[in-house]
Design an enzyme around this catalytic site. Structure first.
Site, short mmCIF file in Angstrom:
data_model
loop_
_atom_site.label_atom_id
_atom_site.label_comp_id
_atom_site.label_asym_id
_atom_site.label_seq_id
_atom_site.Cartn_x
_atom_site.Cartn_y
_atom_site.Cartn_z
N LYS A 134 8.40 -2.20 21.46
CA LYS A 134 8.44 -0.90 20.79
C LYS A 134 9.87 -0.38 20.66
O LYS A 134 10.12 0.58 19.95
CB LYS A 134 7.56 0.09 21.54
N HIS A 147 -6.28 -6.27 18.79
CA HIS A 147 -5.26 -5.23 18.77
C HIS A 147 -3.87 -5.73 19.15
O HIS A 147 -2.98 -4.91 19.37
CB HIS A 147 -5.63 -4.09 19.73
N THR A 181 -0.90 4.25 15.73
CA THR A 181 -1.57 5.43 15.18
C THR A 181 -0.72 6.67 15.38
O THR A 181 -0.95 7.68 14.70
CB THR A 181 -2.96 5.64 15.81
N LYS A 212 5.44 7.06 23.10
CA LYS A 212 4.49 5.96 23.12
C LYS A 212 4.67 5.18 24.40
O LYS A 212 5.64 5.39 25.14
CB LYS A 212 4.67 5.05 21.90
N ARG A 213 3.73 4.29 24.65
CA ARG A 213 3.82 3.42 25.83
C ARG A 213 5.15 2.68 25.84
O ARG A 213 5.62 2.23 24.80
CB ARG A 213 2.65 2.43 25.78
N LYS A 256 -0.23 10.26 13.05
CA LYS A 256 -0.29 11.64 13.55
C LYS A 256 0.96 12.42 13.15
O LYS A 256 0.88 13.58 12.73
CB LYS A 256 -0.47 11.64 15.06
#
Length: 833
Positions: A571, A374, A673, A565-566, A677
């Site tokens: 990111k 991952h 993911t 998100k984290r 969504k």
């Protein structure tokens, strides 16, 4: 009177749940009242809202039990091959709403509660999110379990029953504050403790080598013992009779307390062993910035895999199988590198307990395990020190040494004279410290290695595991991630789900590609208006929640631009906030310029030891404070950070989003993911060619995706060309204005120099994730997005086309691929009689 109890005055009759075999309104009411009285010893006057929730949860669980038992019995009687999913995380969210939907009893439950003067919606929201996961890894695992059961596939989940989740996030003065997430404080209606299936786990000690029947055998002795107590959690499929099992392990001391110390008054010492032992499953991901934290996390991982492997072997033997048939009946999937110790543990069982020869044992192991990677970041791949192995798992270190010796012999024979390759591929890293490379152990010990998006899998083969791919190309494959439509559309967005069902029928719930039929309505003005009306209602609901929690009023006609998100540098929440600051300064400089109102929404947790990520949270909140208190920004620009991001909060945010921010640097995100969504719920993506963004763009079409930034190849070329962020700073007035404002304390006058580390990471330390390099491209893409939003018919059409082309991204498709290509398991329908 509480919000749950509207006009409840009915006394609980003496009824039995034995007859509750149908999901009728009357049966549900009787079961609820029975549990309230006989399970909780409460009546309508003494019951709290939580009691009412709990009684209803037990009533729903009753309706899972028959299927739960029948499913287990059917797997045993038929002897089907089963898949076991090993994951350190399961981000389950709230169970009641999902279970009721999968049982297809939401209407009778709602009616039953109304008859009793209760609110089903209110009761459902009392449940606390299960503290069993943190980010996308855990949420994917939860979606996988849902799809396994819905596809009627024989599959089990194994995990850890953390007493506390990773933490409950509060925001105080803009800073993330971590509070304990004691999610089990009021019990868990969905779990069943199984103490009869407890297992002893060993740590420490030493290894003796003794001769047995002419063979030298290892014996692990002088160890400490911890008990693993299993708790079972039902996982129902949608609209069928399958109820699979998630088994979670809790650590328990073999000694409750020391009576001698207790009787002498040393009460702390009396409980010391118990407390130290049970710390193993106390918290999800203990902070590993300190030595004690690293040791605890290591013990946590071994405890988990030892308990799970023992249980898998027990189930296997209960079916009266010979040990050599193990891979024919068992498939084990490692969800990332955390459970990689399972490979060494199964070897230990086969060698030391089953007394197999090495080659036979290794053949069984490598035909049993599959490994899902991952992450593309080498620093995120777990490595454990040899010293730690020697002190905690001495027998496993011996086994890993032998695996490595035989593996390196194979490499040396295959590539004569290539000593560099041997060093690169060894399971033991020699410099600067001797460490075991757990990802390499997972690759060597598995018959399948998969990435989770097409780009990610390509990069695994060409970069991270390049040497292994050259050796074993047949092992490597891709399984693009997905999401369960039951949770993320049917439950989270009932208005849109009802509209979709009205137009194309309910088949999409278990066959998401049927959404493709919605393309026929993309230009239908009435359908566009209904889709956008549902979006506006969801936005109004979210705005009310934000005002209630934060006291911030936002413009529901504005673009809801969401990044949840984290928190991590790759990111690029930092790129987002720099863009917001630029937009704010542009508005201040040109107050009369046309501007499409925008609300930026952030949520996400930073790891407790990740200082820079936590500082970015502080910056977001300081920027929000300045903008939200500027009267000139009223109804034009808002910034909101919603604390304690979790599944139940995501279910409120995602259906309300207009824009989905998926802006990681190309080549850093494995899949994502959240992007799926948002797409399923009609948000449009602004993003890079990273992770599953690429496949989403391919499905929806380039015209329905807001793309910016470099490709992986262009990112590599940028670094090779000698990228220097100072050049951008000196030549780009907009960037200079933004960074100078941060450095010069514009957003926090009370703490001079607070944001120096952000300045340093962008300019002094080289801007690792190309935030400044892609700033202009991002700002320009955002400007284009705002122009498109003004044409609401065009925007609505794009939303519909995104929804219509989200069918690929169902975990039903992903799990079907795992079942066929990796696990070789097949559906086992469960009789409902």
């Amino acid at each position: 009177m509480s919000p749950a109890a509207k006009d409840h005055s009915a006394a609980a009759p003496d009824v039995s749940t034995n007859g509750d075999k149908r999901n009728t309104v009357e049966a549900i009411k009787a079961s609820y009242l029975n549990h309230l009285k006989y399970s909780l010893a409460k009546d309508e006057f003494s019951a709290t809202d939580h009691d009412r929730y709990y009684a209803l949860a037990l009533a729903v669980r009753d309706r899972l039990v028959d299927g739960w038992i029948r499913t287990s019995v059917a797997y045993h009687k038929t002897g089907v091959k089963r898949a076991y999913y090993l994951s350190m995380e399961y981000l389950m969210g709230r169970a009641m709403g999902n279970n009721v939907i999968n049982l297809q009893m939401d209407n009778p439950v709602n009616e039953a509660m109304e008859d009793l003067g209760l609110s089903w919606d209110f009761l459902r929201d009392i449940e606390r999110d299960a503290g069993l996961g943190n980010g996308g890894l855990g949420r994917l695992a939860a979606c996988f379990l849902d799809s396994l059961a819905t596809l009627q596939l024989p599959g089990y989940g194994y995990g850890v029953r953390y007493e506390y989740g990773i933490f409950r996030q509060e925001i105080k003065d803009g800073y993330q504050v971590e509070d304990p997430d004691h999610w089990l404080r009021f019990g868990n209606a969905w779990e069943l403790e199984r103490p009869e299936s407890q297992f002893e786990v060993h740590f420490g000690g030493r290894v003796e080598m003794k001769e047995r029947h002419g063979h030298l055998r290892a014996r692990w002795v002088d160890y400490e013992t911890v008990l693993g107590i299993p708790y079972d959690y039902p996982i129902p499929g949608y609209g069928n009779n399958t109820v699979n099992n998630l088994r979670l392990w809790a650590a328990k001391s073999t000694e409750e307390f020391n009576l001698t110390f207790f009787n002498t008054g040393d009460y702390m010492k009396a409980y010391e062993t118990k407390n130290l032992t049970e710390n193993i499953t106390k918290v999800l991901y203990p902070n590993d910035n300190i030595e004690q934290g690293r040791e605890l996390r290591f013990k946590q991982q071994y405890f988990f895999v030892a308990c799970s492997l023992h249980d898998i072997v027990r189930r296997f033997k209960a079916d009266e199988n010979g040990i050599h048939a193990f891979p024919d009946k068992i498939a084990i999937q490692l969800n990332d590198t955390h459970p990689a110790l399972a490979i060494a543990e199964l070897m230990r069982i086969l060698l030391d307990d089953e007394h197999l020869e090495w080659d036979d044992a290794w053949s069984i192991v490598t035909r049993t395990f599959g490994y899902t990677n991952h992450t593309l970041m080498p620093e995120a791949l777990e490595r454990w020190s040899v010293q730690l192995f020697e002190s905690i798992l001495p027998r496993h270190l011996q086994i890993i040494y032998e695996i490595n010796r035989r593996f390196l012999r194979e490499i040396a024979t295959r590539y004569p004279g290539d000593s560099d390759r041997i060093g690169r591929m060894s399971l033991i890293q020699e410099e600067p410290f001797r460490e075991v490379r757990m990802a390499y152990l997972a690759v060597v010990g598995s018959h399948s290695v998969n990435g989770v998006a097409a780009l990610h899998s390509e990069l695994l083969e060409s970069t991270l595991f390049k040497d292994f791919y050259e050796l074993w190309p047949e092992k490597f494959n891709n399984k693009t991630n997905g999401i369960t439509p039951r949770r993320w559309l049917l439950k989270a967005n009932p208005g849109l789900a009802d509209l979709v069902t009205e137009k194309i029928g309910a088949g999409w719930i278990t066959d998401l590609p049927q959404l493709k039929q919605l393309e026929a309505f993309a230009d239908d003005l009435e359908f566009q208006q209904r889709v956008m009306a549902i979006k506006r209602e969801n936005k109004a609901n979210l705005a009310a929640l934000i005002h209630d929690q934060l006291g911030v009023r936002i413009n529901t006609d504005s673009i809801f631009d969401v990044q949840v998100k984290r928190l991590h540098e790759y990111k690029r929440q930092l790129l987002n906030v720099l863009g917001i600051i630029h937009q704010y300064f542009e508005l201040k400089a040109n107050p009369d310029a046309p501007f499409v109102p925008r609300t930026y929404l952030f949520a996400g947790k930073a790891a407790p030891g990740y200082y820079l990520a936590k500082l970015i949270i502080k910056l977001i909140n300081d920027v929000a404070s300045v903008i939200n208190h500027d009267p000139a920004m009223f109804n034009r620009l808002n910034v909101v950070f919603l604390p304690d991001y979790r599944v139940s909060l995501a279910e409120r945010i995602i259906p309300a989003a207009d824009v989905s921010e998926q802006i990681s640097t190309a080549g850093t995100e494995a899949s994502g993911t959240g992007n799926m969504k948002f797409q399923l719920n009609g948000a449009l993506t602004i993003g890079t060619l990273d992770g599953a963004n690429i496949e989403i763009r391919q499905e929806v079409g380039a015209d329905n995706f807001f793309l910016f930034g470099k490709t992986v190849e262009e990112v590599d070329a940028t670094w090779k060309a000698g990228y220097n962020p100072w050049d951008i700073y000196q030549n780009n007035a907009s960037i200079r204005r933004v960074l100078d404002a941060i450095k010069n304390n514009f957003f926090n006058l009370d703490q001079p120099g607070l944001y120096q580390p952000i300045w340093d990471t962008l300019l002094v330390h080289g801007d690792r994730y190309l935030v400044l390099d892609e700033f202009d491209a991002y700002v320009n893409c955002q400007a284009h997005l705002a122009e498109v939003f003004e044409d609401q018919a065009r925007w609505a059409r794009m939303c519909i086309l995104n929804i219509a082309n989200s069918g690929k991204f169902s975990t039903d498709r992903t799990i079907a691929e795992y079942a066929q290509d990796i696990w070789d398991i097949h559906p086992c329908p469960i009789n409902g009689d």
